[in-house]
Design an enzyme around this catalytic site. Structure first.
Site, PDB file in Angstrom:
ATOM      1  CE  LYS A 136      35.866  41.801  29.524  1.00 31.01           C
ATOM      2  NZ  LYS A 136      35.446  40.413  29.686  1.00 31.01           N
TER       3      LYS A 136
ATOM      4  CE1 TYR B  56      40.406  44.819  31.035  1.00 25.13           C
ATOM      5  CE2 TYR B  56      39.145  45.791  29.116  1.00 25.13           C
ATOM      6  CZ  TYR B  56      39.204  44.712  30.318  1.00 25.13           C
ATOM      7  OH  TYR B  56      38.387  43.803  30.588  1.00 25.13           O
TER       8      TYR B  56
HETATM    9  P1  NAD Z   1      39.163  34.907  37.186  1.00 25.79           P
HETATM   10  O1  NAD Z   1      40.427  34.649  36.621  1.00 25.79           O
HETATM   11  O2  NAD Z   1      38.616  34.107  38.406  1.00 25.79           O
HETATM   12  O3  NAD Z   1      37.997  34.382  36.083  1.00 25.79           O
HETATM   13  C1  NAD Z   1      38.376  34.177  34.644  1.00 25.79           C
HETATM   14  C2  NAD Z   1      37.986  32.788  34.196  1.00 25.79           C
HETATM   15  O4  NAD Z   1      38.154  32.585  32.807  1.00 25.79           O
HETATM   16  C3  NAD Z   1      38.737  31.920  34.906  1.00 25.79           C
HETATM   17  O5  NAD Z   1      38.043  30.777  35.505  1.00 25.79           O
HETATM   18  C4  NAD Z   1      39.590  31.101  33.765  1.00 25.79           C
HETATM   19  O6  NAD Z   1      39.834  29.679  33.945  1.00 25.79           O
HETATM   20  C5  NAD Z   1      38.457  31.157  32.698  1.00 25.79           C
HETATM   21  N1  NAD Z   1      39.127  30.973  31.206  1.00 25.79           N
HETATM   22  C6  NAD Z   1      40.099  31.628  30.599  1.00 25.79           C
HETATM   23  N2  NAD Z   1      40.272  30.805  29.626  1.00 25.79           N
HETATM   24  C7  NAD Z   1      39.354  29.791  29.552  1.00 25.79           C
HETATM   25  C8  NAD Z   1      39.195  28.860  28.599  1.00 25.79           C
HETATM   26  N3  NAD Z   1      39.700  28.585  27.317  1.00 25.79           N
HETATM   27  N4  NAD Z   1      37.979  28.132  28.766  1.00 25.79           N
HETATM   28  C9  NAD Z   1      37.271  28.180  29.899  1.00 25.79           C
HETATM   29  N5  NAD Z   1      37.482  29.032  30.825  1.00 25.79           N
HETATM   30  C10 NAD Z   1      38.667  30.032  30.718  1.00 25.79           C
HETATM   31  O7  NAD Z   1      38.693  36.244  37.188  1.00 25.79           O
HETATM   32  P2  NAD Z   1      37.424  37.208  37.058  1.00 25.79           P
HETATM   33  O8  NAD Z   1      38.007  38.572  37.328  1.00 25.79           O
HETATM   34  O9  NAD Z   1      36.531  36.761  37.985  1.00 25.79           O
HETATM   35  O10 NAD Z   1      37.016  37.290  35.537  1.00 25.79           O
HETATM   36  C11 NAD Z   1      35.756  36.931  35.137  1.00 25.79           C
HETATM   37  C12 NAD Z   1      35.108  37.800  34.247  1.00 25.79           C
HETATM   38  O11 NAD Z   1      34.840  39.049  34.862  1.00 25.79           O
HETATM   39  C13 NAD Z   1      35.933  37.987  32.925  1.00 25.79           C
HETATM   40  O12 NAD Z   1      35.135  38.230  31.759  1.00 25.79           O
HETATM   41  C14 NAD Z   1      36.852  39.580  33.175  1.00 25.79           C
HETATM   42  O13 NAD Z   1      37.140  40.101  32.128  1.00 25.79           O
HETATM   43  C15 NAD Z   1      35.435  40.061  33.769  1.00 25.79           C
HETATM   44  N6  NAD Z   1      35.771  41.214  34.778  1.00 25.79           N
HETATM   45  C16 NAD Z   1      36.757  41.161  35.802  1.00 25.79           C
HETATM   46  C17 NAD Z   1      36.978  42.376  36.569  1.00 25.79           C
HETATM   47  C18 NAD Z   1      38.028  42.448  37.693  1.00 25.79           C
HETATM   48  O14 NAD Z   1      38.564  43.421  38.020  1.00 25.79           O
HETATM   49  N7  NAD Z   1      38.330  41.163  38.284  1.00 25.79           N
HETATM   50  C19 NAD Z   1      36.245  43.431  36.006  1.00 25.79           C
HETATM   51  C20 NAD Z   1      35.515  43.587  35.155  1.00 25.79           C
HETATM   52  C21 NAD Z   1      35.259  42.421  34.368  1.00 25.79           C
END
Ligand code: NAD
Length: 254
Positions: free
Chosen positions: A162, A155
């Site tokens: 985070k 990570y």
């Molecule tokens: P995702 O890729 O669908 O979403 C991430 C989003 O961040 C995307 O829409 C991307 O376009 C956006 N992004 C990146 N840079 C950007 C910028 N400069 N301006 C605006 N938007 C921007 O993936 P996800 O898994 O749905 O992630 C969403 C959140 O959930 C994140 O914070 C991620 O860390 C968190 N998360 C995800 C997981 C997992 O396993 N998928 C687990 C825990 C937490």
């Protein structure tokens, strides 16, 4: 499930139909909430049309959260469309590939700063811009991960970011509590999304999560959306400053 009629808000961070933000938007919409949904840039735009079709009457806006002008313009649109709002879901993370794949101690200064800016500071700045139009007792939610509380293999630099996001949630809860606003993080377990695909050996993380978690099941974006609906609803009035794990209990066991 919950009646969210009359609640208005922003969902920031939709990239495609697998995004956690999209599931949140969909479930909030189904419960009667009115939404503005934002996506990062024109590269994401081709994936947005089918999502717009699925959520008729929802306004989709482009917003790069690392750009102050674009954040301000999103806040201005929220004001002109809704007047005041009741919730924000910030579901955004980014780190340059090279820095994400490597060790934390090898991260480049610029890569670390960009990751912090997009994944943490943008939540703080967005809420600052929206503060004047928040209805009393608004619900402000961001997405964290267990790697912010523990060192999780692969990570890397996202762990300290985070951790900073979760700490920001506690400080924002303190600072905004007088107006009754709640500030919380959801901490989902691993889910296959575009952001997750950037992590090294993500499939191993998925496997471990399913087998080691007490509930022994796969996690879906809808599981996270359900928790988001609860936090947006008035049933979570007394919950603030928390990181709520939505991970089938994985965080609680060794
Ligand atoms: P995702 O890729 O669908 O979403 C991430 C989003 O961040 C995307 O829409 C991307 O376009 C956006 N992004 C990146 N840079 C950007 C910028 N400069 N301006 C605006 N938007 C921007 O993936 P996800 O898994 O749905 O992630 C969403 C959140 O959930 C994140 O914070 C991620 O860390 C968190 N998360 C995800 C997981 C997992 O396993 N998928 C687990 C825990 C937490």
């Amino acid at each position: 499930m919950y009646d969210l009629k009359g609640k208005k808000g922003l969902v920031v961070g939709v990239a495609n139909q697998h995004s956690i933000a999209f599931s949140c938007a969909q479930m909030l919409y189904e419960q009667g909430a009115e939404l503005i949904v934002s996506y990062a840039n024109e590269k994401t735009a081709p994936f947005i049309q089918p999502l717009q079709d699925a959520l008729p009457s929802v306004l989709f806006k482009q917003c790069d959260v690392s750009c102050d002008e674009q954040l301000a313009s999103l806040a201005a649109i929220a004001r002109s469309e809704f007047g005041n709002i009741d919730f924000v879901i910030h579901s955004v993370a980014f780190a340059p590939k090279e820095d994400l794949k490597g060790r934390l101690i090898d991260a480049h200064r610029a890569g670390f700063q960009l990751a912090m800016d997009v994944s943490c500071l943008s939540f703080i700045r967005l809420i600052r811009l929206l503060e004047p139009i928040l209805n009393p007792a608004s619900s402000l939610i961001t997405m964290s991960y267990l790697g912010g509380a523990r060192a999780v293999q692969n990570y890397g630099l996202m762990g300290p970011i985070k951790a900073s996001l979760e700490s920001s949630v506690r400080y924002m809860a303190l600072e905004l509590g007088q107006q009754g606003h709640r500030v919380n993080a959801l901490s989902p377990g691993p889910i296959k999304t575009r952001a997750a695909s950037g992590l090294k050996d993500f499939d191993l993380l998925l496997e471990r999560s399913e087998h080691k978690s007490p509930l022994k099941r796969n996690l879906s974006p809808e599981d996270v959306a359900g928790a988001a609906v609860f936090l947006v609803s008035d049933l979570s009035m007394a919950i603030t400053g928390s990181t709520l794990y939505v991970d089938n209990g994985y965080h609680a066991v060794d």
